[in-house]
Motif scaffolding. Structure first.
Motif, PDB file in Angstrom:
ATOM      1  N   GLU A 199      85.494  37.085 -35.088  1.00 28.50           N
ATOM      2  CA  GLU A 199      85.546  38.244 -34.196  1.00 28.50           C
ATOM      3  C   GLU A 199      86.153  39.412 -34.974  1.00 28.50           C
ATOM      4  O   GLU A 199      87.333  39.403 -35.297  1.00 28.50           O
ATOM      5  CB  GLU A 199      86.386  37.924 -32.948  1.00 28.50           C
ATOM      6  CG  GLU A 199      85.975  36.639 -32.231  1.00 28.50           C
ATOM      7  CD  GLU A 199      84.536  36.663 -31.743  1.00 28.50           C
ATOM      8  OE1 GLU A 199      84.013  37.760 -31.469  1.00 28.50           O
ATOM      9  OE2 GLU A 199      83.933  35.574 -31.651  1.00 28.50           O
ATOM     10  N   TYR A 200      85.316  40.383 -35.290  1.00 29.95           N
ATOM     11  CA  TYR A 200      85.722  41.483 -36.166  1.00 29.95           C
ATOM     12  C   TYR A 200      86.525  42.540 -35.415  1.00 29.95           C
ATOM     13  O   TYR A 200      86.200  42.892 -34.281  1.00 29.95           O
ATOM     14  CB  TYR A 200      84.496  42.137 -36.793  1.00 29.95           C
ATOM     15  CG  TYR A 200      83.900  41.337 -37.934  1.00 29.95           C
ATOM     16  CD1 TYR A 200      84.271  41.596 -39.248  1.00 29.95           C
ATOM     17  CD2 TYR A 200      82.986  40.315 -37.687  1.00 29.95           C
ATOM     18  CE1 TYR A 200      83.736  40.854 -40.291  1.00 29.95           C
ATOM     19  CE2 TYR A 200      82.447  39.564 -38.728  1.00 29.95           C
ATOM     20  CZ  TYR A 200      82.828  39.843 -40.027  1.00 29.95           C
ATOM     21  OH  TYR A 200      82.301  39.110 -41.056  1.00 29.95           O
ATOM     22  N   SER A 201      87.568  43.047 -36.096  1.00 27.44           N
ATOM     23  CA  SER A 201      88.286  44.221 -35.582  1.00 27.44           C
ATOM     24  C   SER A 201      87.852  45.481 -36.331  1.00 27.44           C
ATOM     25  O   SER A 201      87.969  46.583 -35.825  1.00 27.44           O
ATOM     26  CB  SER A 201      89.801  44.037 -35.717  1.00 27.44           C
ATOM     27  OG  SER A 201      90.174  43.896 -37.079  1.00 27.44           O
ATOM     28  N   ASP A 202      87.376  45.294 -37.546  1.00 26.60           N
ATOM     29  CA  ASP A 202      86.753  46.367 -38.321  1.00 26.60           C
ATOM     30  C   ASP A 202      85.817  45.675 -39.327  1.00 26.60           C
ATOM     31  O   ASP A 202      85.705  44.445 -39.309  1.00 26.60           O
ATOM     32  CB  ASP A 202      87.802  47.272 -38.986  1.00 26.60           C
ATOM     33  CG  ASP A 202      88.619  46.601 -40.083  1.00 26.60           C
ATOM     34  OD1 ASP A 202      88.152  45.587 -40.654  1.00 26.60           O
ATOM     35  OD2 ASP A 202      89.728  47.077 -40.390  1.00 26.60           O
ATOM     36  N   PRO A 203      85.123  46.365 -40.193  1.00 22.99           N
ATOM     37  CA  PRO A 203      84.132  45.709 -41.056  1.00 22.99           C
ATOM     38  C   PRO A 203      84.676  44.645 -42.002  1.00 22.99           C
ATOM     39  O   PRO A 203      83.893  43.851 -42.535  1.00 22.99           O
ATOM     40  CB  PRO A 203      83.520  46.883 -41.843  1.00 22.99           C
ATOM     41  CG  PRO A 203      83.713  48.067 -40.953  1.00 22.99           C
ATOM     42  CD  PRO A 203      85.032  47.856 -40.294  1.00 22.99           C
ATOM     43  N   ASN A 209      89.680  30.895 -36.805  1.00 18.69           N
ATOM     44  CA  ASN A 209      90.531  29.706 -36.782  1.00 18.69           C
ATOM     45  C   ASN A 209      90.160  28.816 -37.971  1.00 18.69           C
ATOM     46  O   ASN A 209      89.178  29.096 -38.669  1.00 18.69           O
ATOM     47  CB  ASN A 209      90.365  28.961 -35.451  1.00 18.69           C
ATOM     48  CG  ASN A 209      88.927  28.569 -35.194  1.00 18.69           C
ATOM     49  OD1 ASN A 209      88.365  27.740 -35.892  1.00 18.69           O
ATOM     50  ND2 ASN A 209      88.316  29.193 -34.183  1.00 18.69           N
ATOM     51  N   PRO A 210      90.909  27.748 -38.222  1.00 19.68           N
ATOM     52  CA  PRO A 210      90.689  26.963 -39.453  1.00 19.68           C
ATOM     53  C   PRO A 210      89.531  25.963 -39.398  1.00 19.68           C
ATOM     54  O   PRO A 210      89.394  25.147 -40.311  1.00 19.68           O
ATOM     55  CB  PRO A 210      92.020  26.206 -39.629  1.00 19.68           C
ATOM     56  CG  PRO A 210      92.965  26.775 -38.642  1.00 19.68           C
ATOM     57  CD  PRO A 210      92.155  27.330 -37.539  1.00 19.68           C
ATOM     58  N   SER A 211      88.714  25.980 -38.350  1.00 19.49           N
ATOM     59  CA  SER A 211      87.643  24.989 -38.256  1.00 19.49           C
ATOM     60  C   SER A 211      86.708  25.059 -39.461  1.00 19.49           C
ATOM     61  O   SER A 211      86.268  26.136 -39.865  1.00 19.49           O
ATOM     62  CB  SER A 211      86.834  25.208 -36.972  1.00 19.49           C
ATOM     63  OG  SER A 211      85.720  24.345 -36.939  1.00 19.49           O
ATOM     64  N   SER A 277      86.238  31.299 -30.562  1.00 24.35           N
ATOM     65  CA  SER A 277      87.363  32.191 -30.288  1.00 24.35           C
ATOM     66  C   SER A 277      87.468  32.478 -28.792  1.00 24.35           C
ATOM     67  O   SER A 277      86.464  32.778 -28.135  1.00 24.35           O
ATOM     68  CB  SER A 277      87.180  33.514 -31.040  1.00 24.35           C
ATOM     69  OG  SER A 277      87.117  33.303 -32.428  1.00 24.35           O
ATOM     70  N   ASP A 278      88.663  32.375 -28.247  1.00 25.50           N
ATOM     71  CA  ASP A 278      88.880  32.668 -26.829  1.00 25.50           C
ATOM     72  C   ASP A 278      89.011  34.165 -26.568  1.00 25.50           C
ATOM     73  O   ASP A 278      88.756  34.620 -25.453  1.00 25.50           O
ATOM     74  CB  ASP A 278      90.145  31.973 -26.331  1.00 25.50           C
ATOM     75  CG  ASP A 278      90.001  30.453 -26.342  1.00 25.50           C
ATOM     76  OD1 ASP A 278      88.893  29.970 -26.057  1.00 25.50           O
ATOM     77  OD2 ASP A 278      90.990  29.760 -26.650  1.00 25.50           O
ATOM     78  N   TYR A 279      89.417  34.899 -27.600  1.00 24.93           N
ATOM     79  CA  TYR A 279      89.608  36.345 -27.453  1.00 24.93           C
ATOM     80  C   TYR A 279      88.950  37.079 -28.623  1.00 24.93           C
ATOM     81  O   TYR A 279      88.751  36.527 -29.697  1.00 24.93           O
ATOM     82  CB  TYR A 279      91.107  36.696 -27.424  1.00 24.93           C
ATOM     83  CG  TYR A 279      91.820  36.157 -26.199  1.00 24.93           C
ATOM     84  CD1 TYR A 279      91.919  36.924 -25.041  1.00 24.93           C
ATOM     85  CD2 TYR A 279      92.386  34.881 -26.212  1.00 24.93           C
ATOM     86  CE1 TYR A 279      92.571  36.434 -23.919  1.00 24.93           C
ATOM     87  CE2 TYR A 279      93.022  34.374 -25.092  1.00 24.93           C
ATOM     88  CZ  TYR A 279      93.119  35.155 -23.951  1.00 24.93           C
ATOM     89  OH  TYR A 279      93.751  34.667 -22.834  1.00 24.93           O
ATOM     90  N   ARG A 280      88.639  38.344 -28.396  1.00 23.57           N
ATOM     91  CA  ARG A 280      88.081  39.203 -29.435  1.00 23.57           C
ATOM     92  C   ARG A 280      88.655  40.607 -29.242  1.00 23.57           C
ATOM     93  O   ARG A 280      89.090  40.973 -28.127  1.00 23.57           O
ATOM     94  CB  ARG A 280      86.554  39.243 -29.338  1.00 23.57           C
ATOM     95  CG  ARG A 280      86.048  39.902 -28.073  1.00 23.57           C
ATOM     96  CD  ARG A 280      84.550  39.795 -27.952  1.00 23.57           C
ATOM     97  NE  ARG A 280      84.100  40.372 -26.694  1.00 23.57           N
ATOM     98  CZ  ARG A 280      82.900  40.134 -26.157  1.00 23.57           C
ATOM     99  NH1 ARG A 280      82.040  39.337 -26.784  1.00 23.57           N
ATOM    100  NH2 ARG A 280      82.562  40.682 -25.007  1.00 23.57           N
ATOM    101  N   PRO A 281      88.681  41.409 -30.289  1.00 22.16           N
ATOM    102  CA  PRO A 281      89.155  42.790 -30.142  1.00 22.16           C
ATOM    103  C   PRO A 281      88.306  43.554 -29.128  1.00 22.16           C
ATOM    104  O   PRO A 281      87.074  43.454 -29.137  1.00 22.16           O
ATOM    105  CB  PRO A 281      89.000  43.363 -31.545  1.00 22.16           C
ATOM    106  CG  PRO A 281      89.073  42.178 -32.450  1.00 22.16           C
ATOM    107  CD  PRO A 281      88.395  41.074 -31.701  1.00 22.16           C
TER     108      PRO A 281
END
Length: 401
Positions: A199-203, A209-211, A277-281
């Motif tokens: 899940e990107y916050s910028d480029p 996570n470590p999966s 991911s449960d959350y993203r920016p």
């Protein structure tokens, strides 16, 4: 269960090759149609004539001996086989298989085979325990090959330890058991998810996570080996696609959601092993954000809960979820089983040593909606996948009835 099954038996150059003759006989008596291929060194121990007499068929021992101009022999028998069995499998042939070498009839044919491959090692105990041999076996397991464990005892070299080829009757029983279980999954459409999401916050910056995807890929390889039609939807990982599996690569939780939902109505089973991911920016910057003095706060928003949505939408699909927990493992897994309308949940304590993310092993508890629990010891992820499908088998049978 072996009646009419087409088995390609590969014999390599070890003293245990004499047992391969008894194995060819046992498989034939069990109703299988057996063809034999041999390495040059195998013929130092047993002659091709022995196998020809036992199977009533020619023996394939030379890649360049093309007796039928309309066929390429090693491709033809690879396509013909329902399964390939290598017994005995020497350290040398394991190295060839693991590294994709193809310099004799056996290694060339196995490289061309798309059916399940079963390997029965036989060698000196010190060779069997050598790091290089173990790494080669692990690599082959990750690709979906099945291993028939050697026995302990007195070895031809004089050592005592693990390395004796499994007895022909034990190998035959093992293969019969495999077919009995795989018949339930044969032709079933199974959707498996694996790996992390980004899940990107910028480029250039991501939340993840470590999966590594190893558990999901092991499950995909095992399902394909059982004859299922497998679709693997994976996040960013560094793993080879298992043989016979259709792979779909995604990056974000939203992409995985869309890929899963598109295919869900058409499958019989879902095994959701991905660590999504449960959350993203909430906002993604179009340009790289420069480092500044002081702290940085990023507003996060929830991603879609894929497993919960599947639980709402499911009709006759068998739905298996995963619960990676660091405390109260069974309690949280049971709650997830009920809350998300799952048929089965695979729970593991990621705080345990050598289990969970970034490991080659897992220690899991399997929980079904009928209340049955099954605790597994520390196993390789390939072995854990086998146990998982065995535990789910009765539910799939019940859905068919």
């Amino acid at each position: 269960m072996l009646q009419g099954k087409k088995i390609l038996l590969g014999v390599t150059g070890g003293i245990a090759a004499y047992k391969a003759a008894a194995l060819a006989s046992k498989l034939t008596q069990a109703g299988a149609v057996v063809k034999v291929m041999m390495t040059t060194h195998a013929k130092e121990f047993v002659t091709p004539l022995t196998f020809q007499a036992l199977t009533r068929d020619r023996v394939y021992d030379d890649t360049f001996a093309e007796t039928d101009p309309e066929k390429v022999a090693h491709i033809d028998i690879a396509d013909w086989a329902d399964m390939v069995v290598i017994a005995p499998a020497t350290a040398n042939i394991l190295a060839k298989f693991a590294n994709g070498l193809a310099d004799d009839m056996v290694s060339t044919t196995v490289l061309a085979a798309t059916c399940p491959v079963y390997i029965a090692p036989a060698m000196n105990v010190n060779m069997y325990e050598h790091t290089a041999v173990k790494e080669n076996m692990d690599k082959l397991k990750q690709r979906g090959c099945h291993f028939i464990e050697p026995g302990d005892g007195y070895l031809a070299c004089g050592w005592i330890g693990k390395g004796r080829l499994a007895e022909p009757e034990d190998i035959t029983a093992f293969l019969q058991s495999e077919y009995e279980q795989s018949s339930v999954y044969a032709g079933k459409k199974i959707l498996i998810t694996a790996g992390p999401t980004y899940e990107y916050s910028d480029p250039v910056r991501v939340f993840t996570n470590p999966s590594t995807g190893k558990m999901g890929f092991a499950a995909a390889a095992e399902a394909a080996a059982k004859g299922a039609i497998v679709t693997l939807i994976t996040g960013p990982v560094q793993l080879d696609t298992p043989s016979g599996v259709t792979r779909i690569d995604v990056t974000t939780a939203e992409e995985m959601y869309e890929a899963v939902m598109e295919r869900f109505p058409f499958v019989d089973m879902v095994c959701k092993a991905a660590a999504v991911s449960d959350y993203r920016p909430a906002l993604i910057a179009a340009e790289k954000q420069k480092k500044q003095n002081g702290d940085l706060s990023i507003e996060m928003e929830r991603t879609k809960d894929i497993l919960a949505e599947l639980g709402k939408r499911k009709d006759k699909q068998l739905l298996i979820g995963f619960a990676a927990e660091s405390e109260n493992v069974v309690k949280y897994a049971e709650e997830k089983l009920d809350r998300k309308n799952l048929d089965m949940v695979v729970a593991n304590n990621i705080a345990s040593k050598d289990a969970g993310f970034r490991s080659d092993t897992n220690e899991m508890i399997l929980l079904r909606k009928d209340g049955k629990h099954h605790s597994l010891p520390l196993l390789t992820k390939t072995e854990a996948a086998k146990e998982m499908f065995a535990f789910a088998e009765s539910m799939l049978k019940r859905d068919e009835s």
